[in-house]
Design a protein around this motif. Structure first.
Motif, PDB file in Angstrom:
ATOM      1  N   LEU A   9       1.337   8.441   4.880  1.00  0.00           N
ATOM      2  CA  LEU A   9       1.752   8.871   6.212  1.00  0.00           C
ATOM      3  C   LEU A   9       1.185   7.948   7.289  1.00  0.00           C
ATOM      4  O   LEU A   9       1.883   7.605   8.253  1.00  0.00           O
ATOM      5  N   TRP A  10      -0.081   7.544   7.155  1.00  0.00           N
ATOM      6  CA  TRP A  10      -0.694   6.684   8.168  1.00  0.00           C
ATOM      7  C   TRP A  10       0.000   5.326   8.240  1.00  0.00           C
ATOM      8  O   TRP A  10       0.396   4.878   9.322  1.00  0.00           O
ATOM      9  N   TRP A  11       0.166   4.657   7.087  1.00  0.00           N
ATOM     10  CA  TRP A  11       0.735   3.318   7.119  1.00  0.00           C
ATOM     11  C   TRP A  11       2.230   3.341   7.414  1.00  0.00           C
ATOM     12  O   TRP A  11       2.774   2.376   7.955  1.00  0.00           O
ATOM     13  N   THR A  12       2.896   4.455   7.087  1.00  0.00           N
ATOM     14  CA  THR A  12       4.290   4.590   7.492  1.00  0.00           C
ATOM     15  C   THR A  12       4.393   4.757   9.003  1.00  0.00           C
ATOM     16  O   THR A  12       5.307   4.217   9.638  1.00  0.00           O
ATOM     17  N   PHE A  13       3.435   5.475   9.584  1.00  0.00           N
ATOM     18  CA  PHE A  13       3.408   5.597  11.049  1.00  0.00           C
ATOM     19  C   PHE A  13       3.157   4.236  11.691  1.00  0.00           C
ATOM     20  O   PHE A  13       3.797   3.879  12.692  1.00  0.00           O
ATOM     21  N   VAL A  54       8.383  12.761  -3.166  1.00  0.00           N
ATOM     22  CA  VAL A  54       7.082  13.233  -3.653  1.00  0.00           C
ATOM     23  C   VAL A  54       6.312  13.792  -2.459  1.00  0.00           C
ATOM     24  O   VAL A  54       6.667  13.559  -1.302  1.00  0.00           O
ATOM     25  N   TRP A  55       5.245  14.551  -2.754  1.00  0.00           N
ATOM     26  CA  TRP A  55       4.403  15.048  -1.676  1.00  0.00           C
ATOM     27  C   TRP A  55       3.642  13.866  -1.067  1.00  0.00           C
ATOM     28  O   TRP A  55       2.929  13.160  -1.777  1.00  0.00           O
ATOM     29  N   PRO A  56       3.774  13.628   0.238  1.00  0.00           N
ATOM     30  CA  PRO A  56       3.168  12.428   0.834  1.00  0.00           C
ATOM     31  C   PRO A  56       1.645  12.519   0.905  1.00  0.00           C
ATOM     32  O   PRO A  56       1.085  13.575   1.200  1.00  0.00           O
ATOM     33  N   THR A  57       1.006  11.396   0.638  1.00  0.00           N
ATOM     34  CA  THR A  57      -0.447  11.302   0.792  1.00  0.00           C
ATOM     35  C   THR A  57      -0.787  10.932   2.229  1.00  0.00           C
ATOM     36  O   THR A  57       0.068  10.467   2.994  1.00  0.00           O
ATOM     37  N   GLY A  58      -2.032  11.126   2.612  1.00  0.00           N
ATOM     38  CA  GLY A  58      -2.470  10.748   3.951  1.00  0.00           C
ATOM     39  C   GLY A  58      -2.326   9.261   4.200  1.00  0.00           C
ATOM     40  O   GLY A  58      -1.944   8.835   5.296  1.00  0.00           O
ATOM     41  N   VAL A  63       0.837  -1.200   0.000  1.00  0.00           N
ATOM     42  CA  VAL A  63       0.000   0.000   0.000  1.00  0.00           C
ATOM     43  C   VAL A  63       0.875   1.254   0.000  1.00  0.00           C
ATOM     44  O   VAL A  63       0.640   2.210  -0.755  1.00  0.00           O
ATOM     45  N   ILE A  64       1.909   1.244   0.839  1.00  0.00           N
ATOM     46  CA  ILE A  64       2.839   2.373   0.908  1.00  0.00           C
ATOM     47  C   ILE A  64       3.516   2.592  -0.438  1.00  0.00           C
ATOM     48  O   ILE A  64       3.713   3.736  -0.875  1.00  0.00           O
ATOM     49  N   ALA A  65       3.873   1.498  -1.112  1.00  0.00           N
ATOM     50  CA  ALA A  65       4.638   1.582  -2.356  1.00  0.00           C
ATOM     51  C   ALA A  65       3.863   2.240  -3.489  1.00  0.00           C
ATOM     52  O   ALA A  65       4.464   2.680  -4.471  1.00  0.00           O
ATOM     53  N   ARG A  66       2.551   2.319  -3.376  1.00  0.00           N
ATOM     54  CA  ARG A  66       1.760   2.936  -4.440  1.00  0.00           C
ATOM     55  C   ARG A  66       1.957   4.443  -4.510  1.00  0.00           C
ATOM     56  O   ARG A  66       1.817   5.048  -5.569  1.00  0.00           O
ATOM     57  N   ASP A  67       2.270   5.065  -3.357  1.00  0.00           N
ATOM     58  CA  ASP A  67       2.253   6.525  -3.283  1.00  0.00           C
ATOM     59  C   ASP A  67       3.620   7.173  -3.137  1.00  0.00           C
ATOM     60  O   ASP A  67       3.746   8.387  -3.360  1.00  0.00           O
ATOM     61  N   ALA A  68       4.635   6.441  -2.721  1.00  0.00           N
ATOM     62  CA  ALA A  68       5.948   7.049  -2.477  1.00  0.00           C
ATOM     63  C   ALA A  68       7.037   6.022  -2.772  1.00  0.00           C
ATOM     64  O   ALA A  68       6.756   4.893  -3.190  1.00  0.00           O
ATOM     65  N   GLY A  69       8.302   6.427  -2.558  1.00  0.00           N
ATOM     66  CA  GLY A  69       9.424   5.555  -2.852  1.00  0.00           C
ATOM     67  C   GLY A  69      10.010   4.924  -1.612  1.00  0.00           C
ATOM     68  O   GLY A  69       9.756   5.345  -0.478  1.00  0.00           O
ATOM     69  N   LEU A  70      10.846   3.909  -1.831  1.00  0.00           N
ATOM     70  CA  LEU A  70      11.498   3.198  -0.741  1.00  0.00           C
ATOM     71  C   LEU A  70      12.322   4.145   0.129  1.00  0.00           C
ATOM     72  O   LEU A  70      12.317   4.050   1.359  1.00  0.00           O
TER      73      LEU A  70
END
Length: 315
Positions: free
Chosen positions: A227-231, A220-224, A31-38
Protein backbone atom coordinates in the motif's frame (compact mmCIF):
# COMPACT_ATOMS: atom_id res chain seq x y z
CA UNK A 1 -6.22 23.64 -36.42
CA UNK A 2 -3.28 25.95 -35.68
CA UNK A 3 -0.90 24.84 -32.95
CA UNK A 4 0.95 27.13 -30.60
CA UNK A 5 4.69 27.53 -31.29
CA UNK A 6 6.94 24.78 -30.01
CA UNK A 7 8.37 25.46 -26.55
CA UNK A 8 11.17 22.93 -26.83
CA UNK A 9 13.24 23.98 -23.80
CA UNK A 10 10.21 24.02 -21.50
CA UNK A 11 9.18 20.62 -22.84
CA UNK A 12 12.64 19.21 -22.09
CA UNK A 13 12.42 20.55 -18.53
CA UNK A 14 9.05 18.85 -18.09
CA UNK A 15 10.43 15.58 -19.45
CA UNK A 16 13.40 15.83 -17.09
CA UNK A 17 11.09 16.13 -14.07
CA UNK A 18 9.05 13.23 -15.42
CA UNK A 19 12.13 11.06 -15.88
CA UNK A 20 13.57 11.71 -12.42
CA UNK A 21 10.26 11.04 -10.66
CA UNK A 22 9.15 8.02 -12.69
CA UNK A 23 12.62 6.44 -12.63
CA UNK A 24 12.57 6.63 -8.83
CA UNK A 25 9.08 5.18 -8.38
CA UNK A 26 9.56 2.47 -11.01
CA UNK A 27 12.62 1.21 -9.18
CA UNK A 28 10.26 0.12 -6.40
CA UNK A 29 8.00 -1.96 -8.66
CA UNK A 30 10.24 -4.88 -7.73
CA UNK A 31 9.20 -4.34 -4.11
CA UNK A 32 5.50 -4.04 -4.99
CA UNK A 33 5.69 -7.19 -7.13
CA UNK A 34 6.66 -9.33 -4.15
CA UNK A 35 3.31 -8.90 -2.40
CA UNK A 36 0.61 -8.40 -5.05
CA UNK A 37 -0.15 -8.67 -8.77
CA UNK A 38 0.14 -6.26 -11.67
CA UNK A 39 -3.64 -5.97 -12.01
CA UNK A 40 -4.23 -5.22 -8.34
CA UNK A 41 -1.39 -2.71 -8.51
CA UNK A 42 -3.03 -0.85 -11.42
CA UNK A 43 -6.46 -0.85 -9.77
CA UNK A 44 -5.11 0.27 -6.39
CA UNK A 45 -2.86 2.94 -7.88
CA UNK A 46 -5.76 4.38 -9.87
CA UNK A 47 -7.95 4.54 -6.75
CA UNK A 48 -5.19 6.36 -4.88
CA UNK A 49 -4.49 8.70 -7.81
CA UNK A 50 -8.17 9.64 -8.05
CA UNK A 51 -8.27 10.28 -4.30
CA UNK A 52 -5.27 12.62 -4.60
CA UNK A 53 -6.84 14.39 -7.58
CA UNK A 54 -10.10 14.84 -5.66
CA UNK A 55 -8.24 16.41 -2.73
CA UNK A 56 -6.24 18.89 -4.82
CA UNK A 57 -8.75 19.62 -7.59
CA UNK A 58 -10.47 22.54 -5.86
CA UNK A 59 -7.41 24.14 -4.16
CA UNK A 60 -5.40 24.01 -7.40
CA UNK A 61 -8.33 24.83 -9.67
CA UNK A 62 -7.90 21.68 -11.74
CA UNK A 63 -10.15 21.19 -14.76
CA UNK A 64 -11.06 17.52 -14.92
CA UNK A 65 -14.07 17.65 -17.25
CA UNK A 66 -12.98 16.77 -20.81
CA UNK A 67 -14.02 19.02 -23.69
CA UNK A 68 -14.02 16.04 -26.05
CA UNK A 69 -14.60 12.90 -23.98
CA UNK A 70 -14.28 10.62 -27.00
CA UNK A 71 -10.82 11.89 -27.91
CA UNK A 72 -9.59 11.67 -24.31
CA UNK A 73 -11.00 8.16 -23.90
CA UNK A 74 -9.47 7.03 -27.18
CA UNK A 75 -6.05 8.40 -26.29
CA UNK A 76 -6.24 6.85 -22.83
CA UNK A 77 -7.25 3.49 -24.26
CA UNK A 78 -4.36 3.42 -26.72
CA UNK A 79 -1.81 4.42 -24.06
CA UNK A 80 -3.33 1.93 -21.64
CA UNK A 81 -3.11 -0.85 -24.25
CA UNK A 82 0.55 0.03 -24.84
CA UNK A 83 1.31 -0.36 -21.14
CA UNK A 84 -0.62 -3.63 -20.83
CA UNK A 85 1.23 -5.16 -23.79
CA UNK A 86 4.53 -3.85 -22.41
CA UNK A 87 4.04 -5.40 -18.99
CA UNK A 88 2.49 -8.52 -20.47
CA UNK A 89 5.56 -9.11 -22.61
CA UNK A 90 7.69 -9.05 -19.48
CA UNK A 91 6.15 -12.41 -18.56
CA UNK A 92 8.12 -14.25 -21.26
CA UNK A 93 10.76 -11.87 -22.65
CA UNK A 94 13.93 -10.35 -21.15
CA UNK A 95 13.42 -6.90 -19.68
CA UNK A 96 16.10 -5.49 -21.98
CA UNK A 97 14.34 -6.75 -25.09
CA UNK A 98 10.96 -5.38 -23.97
CA UNK A 99 12.38 -1.97 -23.11
CA UNK A 100 14.25 -1.75 -26.41
CA UNK A 101 11.02 -2.50 -28.24
CA UNK A 102 9.11 0.22 -26.40
CA UNK A 103 11.78 2.77 -27.25
CA UNK A 104 11.10 2.32 -30.94
CA UNK A 105 8.29 4.83 -30.27
CA UNK A 106 10.19 7.88 -31.63
CA UNK A 107 10.64 6.08 -34.96
CA UNK A 108 6.90 5.44 -35.15
CA UNK A 109 6.20 9.06 -34.20
CA UNK A 110 8.14 10.29 -37.23
CA UNK A 111 6.55 7.71 -39.55
CA UNK A 112 3.01 8.43 -38.36
CA UNK A 113 3.50 12.18 -38.68
CA UNK A 114 4.93 11.69 -42.18
CA UNK A 115 2.26 9.38 -43.61
CA UNK A 116 -0.80 10.49 -41.58
CA UNK A 117 -0.13 14.23 -41.48
CA UNK A 118 2.20 14.79 -44.43
CA UNK A 119 4.97 16.33 -42.33
CA UNK A 120 8.48 15.98 -43.75
CA UNK A 121 11.10 13.92 -41.97
CA UNK A 122 14.24 16.00 -41.63
CA UNK A 123 17.74 14.57 -41.84
CA UNK A 124 18.61 15.57 -38.29
CA UNK A 125 15.47 13.90 -36.96
CA UNK A 126 16.38 10.65 -38.65
CA UNK A 127 19.93 10.86 -37.31
CA UNK A 128 18.68 11.65 -33.80
CA UNK A 129 16.32 8.68 -33.73
CA UNK A 130 19.03 6.33 -35.04
CA UNK A 131 21.54 7.59 -32.47
CA UNK A 132 18.98 7.43 -29.67
CA UNK A 133 17.95 3.89 -30.47
CA UNK A 134 21.58 2.82 -30.83
CA UNK A 135 22.17 4.30 -27.40
CA UNK A 136 19.26 2.30 -26.00
CA UNK A 137 20.70 -0.93 -27.39
CA UNK A 138 24.12 -0.17 -25.88
CA UNK A 139 22.58 0.65 -22.49
CA UNK A 140 20.41 -2.44 -22.42
CA UNK A 141 22.97 -4.84 -23.86
CA UNK A 142 23.22 -7.09 -26.93
CA UNK A 143 20.45 -9.36 -25.66
CA UNK A 144 18.01 -6.62 -26.64
CA UNK A 145 18.44 -7.67 -30.26
CA UNK A 146 17.99 -11.42 -29.76
CA UNK A 147 14.86 -13.45 -30.39
CA UNK A 148 13.22 -12.58 -33.71
CA UNK A 149 9.89 -14.26 -32.85
CA UNK A 150 6.30 -13.03 -32.79
CA UNK A 151 6.63 -12.63 -29.04
CA UNK A 152 9.58 -10.33 -29.65
CA UNK A 153 7.32 -8.12 -31.79
CA UNK A 154 4.96 -7.39 -28.89
CA UNK A 155 7.18 -4.69 -27.33
CA UNK A 156 7.48 -3.07 -30.78
CA UNK A 157 3.68 -3.08 -31.06
CA UNK A 158 3.64 -1.44 -27.64
CA UNK A 159 6.05 1.18 -28.93
CA UNK A 160 3.81 1.87 -31.94
CA UNK A 161 0.74 2.30 -29.72
CA UNK A 162 2.71 4.51 -27.34
CA UNK A 163 3.75 6.68 -30.29
CA UNK A 164 0.12 6.96 -31.44
CA UNK A 165 -0.96 8.05 -27.99
CA UNK A 166 1.79 10.65 -27.80
CA UNK A 167 0.80 12.13 -31.15
CA UNK A 168 -2.84 12.15 -30.06
CA UNK A 169 -1.97 14.24 -27.02
CA UNK A 170 -1.18 17.20 -29.28
CA UNK A 171 -3.17 16.45 -32.42
CA UNK A 172 -6.51 15.31 -30.97
CA UNK A 173 -6.49 16.48 -27.36
CA UNK A 174 -5.41 20.07 -27.95
CA UNK A 175 -7.25 22.32 -25.52
CA UNK A 176 -7.67 19.58 -22.91
CA UNK A 177 -6.01 20.22 -19.57
CA UNK A 178 -3.08 18.02 -18.57
CA UNK A 179 -5.02 16.83 -15.52
CA UNK A 180 -7.98 15.76 -17.70
CA UNK A 181 -5.74 13.63 -19.91
CA UNK A 182 -3.99 12.29 -16.81
CA UNK A 183 -7.27 11.27 -15.18
CA UNK A 184 -8.36 9.53 -18.37
CA UNK A 185 -5.11 7.56 -18.55
CA UNK A 186 -5.35 6.40 -14.94
CA UNK A 187 -9.05 5.62 -15.33
CA UNK A 188 -8.43 3.25 -18.23
CA UNK A 189 -5.54 1.52 -16.48
CA UNK A 190 -7.66 1.15 -13.34
CA UNK A 191 -10.48 -0.41 -15.35
CA UNK A 192 -8.03 -2.81 -16.99
CA UNK A 193 -6.68 -3.69 -13.54
CA UNK A 194 -10.16 -4.46 -12.21
CA UNK A 195 -10.93 -6.68 -15.21
CA UNK A 196 -7.64 -8.52 -14.76
CA UNK A 197 -8.34 -9.06 -11.06
CA UNK A 198 -11.83 -10.38 -11.81
CA UNK A 199 -10.55 -12.79 -14.48
CA UNK A 200 -7.78 -14.15 -12.24
CA UNK A 201 -10.22 -14.45 -9.33
CA UNK A 202 -12.62 -16.47 -11.47
CA UNK A 203 -9.91 -18.42 -13.30
CA UNK A 204 -6.84 -18.48 -11.03
CA UNK A 205 -3.45 -19.44 -12.46
CA UNK A 206 -0.48 -21.09 -10.76
CA UNK A 207 1.47 -18.23 -9.16
CA UNK A 208 5.23 -18.38 -8.51
CA UNK A 209 6.47 -16.98 -5.22
CA UNK A 210 7.57 -13.34 -4.92
CA UNK A 211 8.07 -10.97 -7.81
CA UNK A 212 8.03 -13.79 -10.38
CA UNK A 213 4.27 -14.11 -9.86
CA UNK A 214 3.52 -10.44 -10.60
CA UNK A 215 1.56 -11.05 -13.82
CA UNK A 216 -0.28 -14.22 -12.79
CA UNK A 217 -1.29 -13.15 -9.29
CA UNK A 218 -4.96 -12.38 -8.72
CA UNK A 219 -6.43 -10.28 -5.86
CA UNK A 220 -4.75 -10.77 -2.48
CA UNK A 221 -5.00 -9.03 0.88
CA UNK A 222 -2.66 -6.02 0.54
CA UNK A 223 0.33 -5.66 2.83
CA UNK A 224 1.37 -2.35 4.37
CA UNK A 225 4.49 -2.26 2.19
CA UNK A 226 2.42 -2.78 -0.96
CA UNK A 227 0.00 0.00 0.00
CA UNK A 228 2.80 2.46 0.86
CA UNK A 229 4.83 1.99 -2.32
CA UNK A 230 1.70 1.93 -4.45
CA UNK A 231 0.76 5.27 -2.91
CA UNK A 232 4.25 6.59 -3.73
CA UNK A 233 3.71 5.29 -7.27
CA UNK A 234 0.33 7.03 -7.50
CA UNK A 235 1.63 10.38 -6.27
CA UNK A 236 4.81 10.15 -8.35
CA UNK A 237 2.91 9.07 -11.45
CA UNK A 238 0.48 11.99 -11.13
CA UNK A 239 3.40 14.40 -11.12
CA UNK A 240 5.56 12.57 -13.64
CA UNK A 241 2.90 11.64 -16.19
CA UNK A 242 1.39 15.11 -15.78
CA UNK A 243 4.75 16.55 -16.79
CA UNK A 244 5.08 14.33 -19.86
CA UNK A 245 1.52 15.17 -20.94
CA UNK A 246 2.34 18.87 -20.61
CA UNK A 247 5.50 18.35 -22.66
CA UNK A 248 3.54 16.78 -25.52
CA UNK A 249 1.08 19.65 -25.38
CA UNK A 250 3.70 22.38 -25.80
CA UNK A 251 6.05 20.77 -28.34
CA UNK A 252 5.85 18.41 -31.30
CA UNK A 253 5.73 14.71 -30.48
CA UNK A 254 8.76 14.02 -32.69
CA UNK A 255 10.87 16.22 -30.40
CA UNK A 256 9.46 15.19 -27.03
CA UNK A 257 9.57 11.46 -27.82
CA UNK A 258 13.35 11.59 -28.20
CA UNK A 259 13.68 13.55 -24.95
CA UNK A 260 12.05 10.58 -23.23
CA UNK A 261 15.29 8.63 -23.68
CA UNK A 262 16.53 10.56 -20.64
CA UNK A 263 14.55 8.18 -18.45
CA UNK A 264 17.19 5.50 -19.09
CA UNK A 265 20.12 7.33 -17.47
CA UNK A 266 17.72 8.52 -14.76
CA UNK A 267 16.69 4.93 -14.05
CA UNK A 268 20.32 3.83 -14.01
CA UNK A 269 21.24 6.63 -11.61
CA UNK A 270 18.45 5.69 -9.19
CA UNK A 271 19.38 2.02 -9.57
CA UNK A 272 22.90 2.86 -8.42
CA UNK A 273 21.76 5.07 -5.54
CA UNK A 274 19.04 2.70 -4.29
CA UNK A 275 20.42 -0.75 -5.09
CA UNK A 276 24.12 -0.23 -5.87
CA UNK A 277 23.72 -1.24 -9.52
CA UNK A 278 26.70 -0.05 -11.58
CA UNK A 279 27.03 0.79 -15.27
CA UNK A 280 29.53 -0.55 -17.78
CA UNK A 281 31.47 1.78 -20.07
CA UNK A 282 29.33 0.54 -22.96
CA UNK A 283 26.22 1.70 -21.10
CA UNK A 284 27.82 5.09 -20.48
CA UNK A 285 28.59 5.36 -24.20
CA UNK A 286 24.98 4.51 -24.96
CA UNK A 287 23.73 7.22 -22.64
CA UNK A 288 26.05 9.71 -24.33
CA UNK A 289 24.43 8.84 -27.68
CA UNK A 290 21.02 9.34 -26.11
CA UNK A 291 21.98 12.80 -24.90
CA UNK A 292 23.38 13.64 -28.35
CA UNK A 293 20.10 12.54 -29.92
CA UNK A 294 18.23 14.93 -27.64
CA UNK A 295 20.53 17.81 -28.59
CA UNK A 296 20.05 17.15 -32.31
CA UNK A 297 16.28 16.87 -32.12
CA UNK A 298 16.07 20.14 -30.16
CA UNK A 299 17.86 22.16 -32.84
CA UNK A 300 15.69 24.88 -34.37
CA UNK A 301 13.85 23.80 -37.52
CA UNK A 302 13.26 26.24 -40.39
CA UNK A 303 9.70 27.54 -40.34
CA UNK A 304 7.56 26.03 -43.09
CA UNK A 305 4.12 26.95 -44.31
CA UNK A 306 1.56 25.10 -42.22
CA UNK A 307 -0.02 22.01 -43.72
CA UNK A 308 -3.78 21.62 -43.74
CA UNK A 309 -4.92 20.43 -40.33
CA UNK A 310 -6.23 16.85 -40.17
CA UNK A 311 -9.92 16.30 -39.51
CA UNK A 312 -9.95 12.63 -38.64
CA UNK A 313 -10.89 11.73 -35.09
CA UNK A 314 -7.79 10.58 -33.29
CA UNK A 315 -7.51 7.38 -31.30
Amino acid sequence: MTHAPNRTLAAFGAVLIYACVIAFTDNYVRVIARDAGLWQFHATRTAMAFAILALVALPLGLKLRPRRPGAVLARSTIHGAAMVIYFGALAFLPVAQVAAGLFTAPIFVLLIQRFAYGRPILGLQILAVVLGFAGVVLVLGPEALSGATFAALLPVISGALYAMGNIATREWCAGESAETILAGFFGVLGAIGLVGMAVLWAFPLPVPEGAEGFLQRGPVWPTGEFLWWTFVQAAGSLLGVGMIVKAYQIAEASRVSVFEYVILPASAAWGFVLWGEELTWIAVLGMSLIVLAGVLIARPVPVQSPAPSPTASRQ
